[in-house]
Enzyme design. Structure first.
Site, PDB file in Angstrom:
ATOM      1  N   HIS A 112     -11.604  -5.032  10.472  1.00  6.94           N
ATOM      2  CA  HIS A 112     -11.889  -4.925   9.175  1.00  6.94           C
ATOM      3  C   HIS A 112     -13.498  -4.365   9.316  1.00  6.94           C
ATOM      4  O   HIS A 112     -14.123  -4.652   8.244  1.00  6.94           O
ATOM      5  CB  HIS A 112     -12.035  -6.341   8.604  1.00  6.94           C
ATOM      6  CG  HIS A 112     -10.894  -7.115   7.964  1.00  6.94           C
ATOM      7  ND1 HIS A 112      -9.943  -7.595   8.816  1.00  6.94           N
ATOM      8  CD2 HIS A 112     -10.343  -6.975   6.736  1.00  6.94           C
ATOM      9  CE1 HIS A 112      -8.746  -7.821   8.296  1.00  6.94           C
ATOM     10  NE2 HIS A 112      -9.213  -7.838   6.837  1.00  6.94           N
ATOM     11  N   GLU A 135       0.913  -1.309  -0.002  1.00  8.41           N
ATOM     12  CA  GLU A 135      -0.287   0.045  -0.053  1.00  8.41           C
ATOM     13  C   GLU A 135       0.795   1.225  -0.123  1.00  8.41           C
ATOM     14  O   GLU A 135       0.514   2.349  -0.712  1.00  8.41           O
ATOM     15  CB  GLU A 135      -1.112  -0.069   1.052  1.00  8.41           C
ATOM     16  CG  GLU A 135      -2.162  -0.871   1.225  1.00  8.41           C
ATOM     17  CD  GLU A 135      -1.889  -2.346   1.424  1.00  8.41           C
ATOM     18  OE1 GLU A 135      -0.787  -2.640   2.053  1.00  8.41           O
ATOM     19  OE2 GLU A 135      -2.904  -3.272   1.604  1.00  8.41           O
TER      20      GLU A 135
END
Ligand SMILES: Cc1ncc(C[n+]2csc(CCOP(=O)(O)OP(=O)(O)O)c2C)c(N)n1
Ligand SMILES: [Mg+2]
Lengths: 335, 340
Positions: B134, B65
């Site tokens: 999450h 990322e």
């Protein structure tokens, strides 16, 4: 005078590995069923006794069994989002682990963590849902072991996709620099979700990257439990003897989707049957029968014992109570 | 006689359509992120794009990322218009330096001489037992930091219109989409995840809240799922004779103060509902705006509903307890009306 022979793997160790692999396989098979409950005819990720994401390790048993056979409960293991095989082989309390996955009060984390967040400090096991995040934790455990003057080692299990995260590269450099008893096991199951390794990784295998950090590298082909045993033995000895980190990459097979419910449109329909034909559990069973002359009855005893333990764990999980809703507010800080 | 049927799309298709239209319009627009190619994005936001535009403009990235979001920044500085997808907002931890120290600050530090016309799109929200790493929304974490426009649309119409605006904007835009509002086959099937979306390209501004329902008794400000829960609550309150005005905040930064103040001046009561943590969050921000600019309009203390400052737990009994929902909103409003 005498020839150097490949040291044979003792039958005890092979048997132990076989039992773990059977246990893992059966555990995951049961999880496929449990996870599906409440999710048919219409699949809804949030429904059923086991909601949320579910990443299973069916086919990846050799990595866990072949490494863990060399570890004791004093050695640390960190695992990623696909953690059941590592947890089982590390000796995590199976009942509490299963209860956690069912979201129960009696679970390892009282229902707060779930399948991707299992913590069992009794056997120094942890896992997490952020790719590559467990590697620096293993570096820290290795550092602690060294500071305490112990010969304990730390093993970080990751997928091949995680080897492209910054945490991987930073951790290996640090562990090499400080000569820490760290082993990184890269389980190459060919995919990070849908992205094939060839589209994510600039080198063929991650053991090749070892030289970039000045650590040892080893490669295990074809999901072979015995080759994994040997590579792990060497790496663990190296770490225990203060000779620094190792990267082991094992070519392994993901028989199921990335997570349950994955449509798997990114891979050929024939791929999985091809992988299943090379089932490492069947191979090891064959070997125990042929080379070690284990009888069918002995093998079945092992299998029955492993399955019984799993069945009991699932029963325990189902019989356990859900936490009280207000318990959500506890444990932000430990007392 | 047949009346023309309204064209209905799910949230994810609305987003993907906006991206496709902008990619057709402008060769500089491209998309990069994890599993955005063949898979079409884990939450469907890039469905069909690789088939249309090929792997040169729809790039599956490694799990790197920092590298690919940083690369989006670098390419934007060169005049490209990248759309980078951070699969779950929760993963911002591994790449936040690129986001807040660079994407958000380079335009300012360069005295406006460097433009970063990029979109960082990311999935937010919980409610389906995906646990602490999450399930977050982190609205306030992003909205807190200057230098990024932060939007959180809650209808397919806005998902398309705001995505188009975000791509055309010359500033970095953090585009948060809610997983449950994508209309995906494998999640809860929610009516509000499907809605009318015109085929032709259109824009929705990035700095305007939306009054979803008019009412005179209380203002409920929500974001994404919480807006829809507020609408459900409003229906139930109406049955009891309480008329709630529901505002979909939609733009978190800049925040549309005027719409909020105007509504509070009419209703004299405010409830703010947020799927983010309570302390230092969006509820506090909206409450502070009203305290500063319309305190004497209030007939009751402001109420805030949000996650009670705990990580989001896995077990559904625990998660249900911490997430605001229609019941809690109805209860809060009724309590407030009784107190007055
Ligand atoms: C930092 C971060 N980025 C992305 C993800 C989303 N994600 C979860 S698993 C996964 C793929 C992991 O691939 P690999 O490391 O090969 O492990 P495997 O799933 O194959 O076991 C991705 C991208 C994540 N959890 N964390
Ligand atoms: Mg993989």
């Amino acid at each position: 005078m005498f020839e150097e022979k490949q040291p044979a793997v003792s039958v005890d160790k092979l048997t132990w590995m076989y039992e773990q692999m059977v246990k893992i396989r059966y555990y995951e098979d049961q999880m496929v069923e449990a996870y599906t409950e409440g999710k048919s005819p219409v699949f809804n990720i949030g429904e059923g006794p086991v909601p949320g994401e579910m990443h299973l390790a069916t086919g990846q048993e050799p990595a866990a069994a072949g490494m863990m056979v060399h570890l004791t409960k004093d050695d640390t293991v960190t695992a990623p989002h696909r953690p059941h095989h590592h947890a089982i082989a590390k000796g995590v309390d199976l009942k509490k682990m299963t209860a956690e996955i069912f979201g129960k009060e009696s679970g390892l984390g009282k229902g707060k963590g779930g399948h991707m967040h299992l913590f069992d400090p009794e056997v120094k096991f942890s896992c997490g849902g952020i790719v590559a995040a467990g590697i620096p934790h293993a570096v820290g455990a290795a550092m602690a072991n060294k500071m305490k003057g112990k010969d304990w080692v730390a093993v970080a299990f990751i997928g091949e996709g995680a080897a492209n995260a910054g945490a991987f590269h930073e951790s290996l450099n640090l562990a090499a620099l400080w000569n820490l008893p760290l082993i990184v096991v890269v389980e190459d199951n060919s995919y990070g979700i849908s992205v094939p390794k060839t589209a994510s990784t600039s080198v063929e295998s991650n053991d090749l990257r070892a030289s970039a950090y000045g650590v040892a590298g080893a490669y295990v082909k074809d999901n072979d439990p015995i080759a994994m045993y040997k590579a792990s033995e060497e790496a663990v000895n190296r770490a225990r003897n203060g000779q620094g980190p190792t990267i082991i990459e094992i070519q392994t097979y993901r028989f199921l989707g990335h997570f349950q419910g994955d449509p798997e449109l990114y891979r050929d329909k024939d791929e999985v049957p091809g992988l299943r034909a090379r089932d490492p559990i069947m191979k090891l069973r064959q070997q125990l029968a042929d080379a070690e002359k284990m009888s069918e009855q002995e093998l079945e005893e092992i299998e029955t014992r492993a399955k019984k333990e799993v069945d009991e764990a699932y029963q325990f999980a189902r019989d356990s109570d859900y936490p009280k809703p207000e318990a959500a507010l506890n444990d932000v800080f430990t007392s | 006689m047949e009346t023309a049927k309204k064209r209905m799309l799910t949230g994810n298709k609305a987003m993907a359509e906006a991206i496709a239209q902008e990619m057709e319009n402008d060769q500089n627009v491209f998309v990069l992120g994890e599993d955005i190619g063949k898979y079409g994005g884990i939450f469907g936001s890039t469905q069909g794009l690789i088939e249309k535009f090929g792997p040169e403009r729809v790039l599956d990235t490694p799990i790197s990322e920092t590298a690919f979001i940083g690369a989006a920044i670098g390419s934007a500085a060169e005049g490209m218009r990248p759309i980078a997808e951070l699969m779950f907002v929760d993963f911002f931890g591994v790449c936040m330096d690129q986001i807040y120290n660079h994407m958000a600050k380079i335009p300012y530090m360069s005295g406006g001489n460097v433009r970063l016309p990029m979109v960082l799109m990311t999935a937010v929200g919980g409610g389906y037992s995906d646990a602490a790493q999450h399930s977050q929304t982190l609205y306030a974490t992003f909205a807190h930091m200057p230098g990024m426009k932060v939007v959180a649309p809650s209808t397919p119409y806005d998902l398309k219109g705001m995505m188009t605006s975000a791509i055309r904007d010359d500033n970095p835009v953090v585009f948060m989409f809610h997983k449950s509002l994508q209309g995906l086959g494998w999640m809860d099937q929610l009516d509000y995840a499907v809605g009318h979306v015109p085929e032709e390209s259109y824009t929705v501004p990035l700095d305007k809240a939306n009054v979803m329902r008019e009412g005179k008794d209380v203002t409920i400000v929500g974001i994404q799922m919480m807006t829809h829960y507020a609408m459900e609550a409003a229906e139930r309150l109406a049955a009891d004779g309480i008329e709630a005005e529901v505002i979909d905040l939609r733009s978190l930064a800049p925040i549309d103060k005027d719409t909020i103040i105007k509504s509070v001046k009419k209703t004299h009561r405010l409830v703010v509902v947020d799927e983010d943590y309570r302390s230092y969050g969006m509820t506090a921000e909206v409450a502070a705006i009203v305290s500063e600019e319309a305190l004497y309009e209030l007939e009751a203390p402001i109420k805030r509903l949000a996650i009670p400052d705990v990580p989001i737990p896995y077990s559904h009994v625990l998660e249900d307890f911490v997430l605001p929902g229609p019941d809690k909103i109805v209860e809060a409003v009724k309590q407030m009306m009784d107190e007055a």
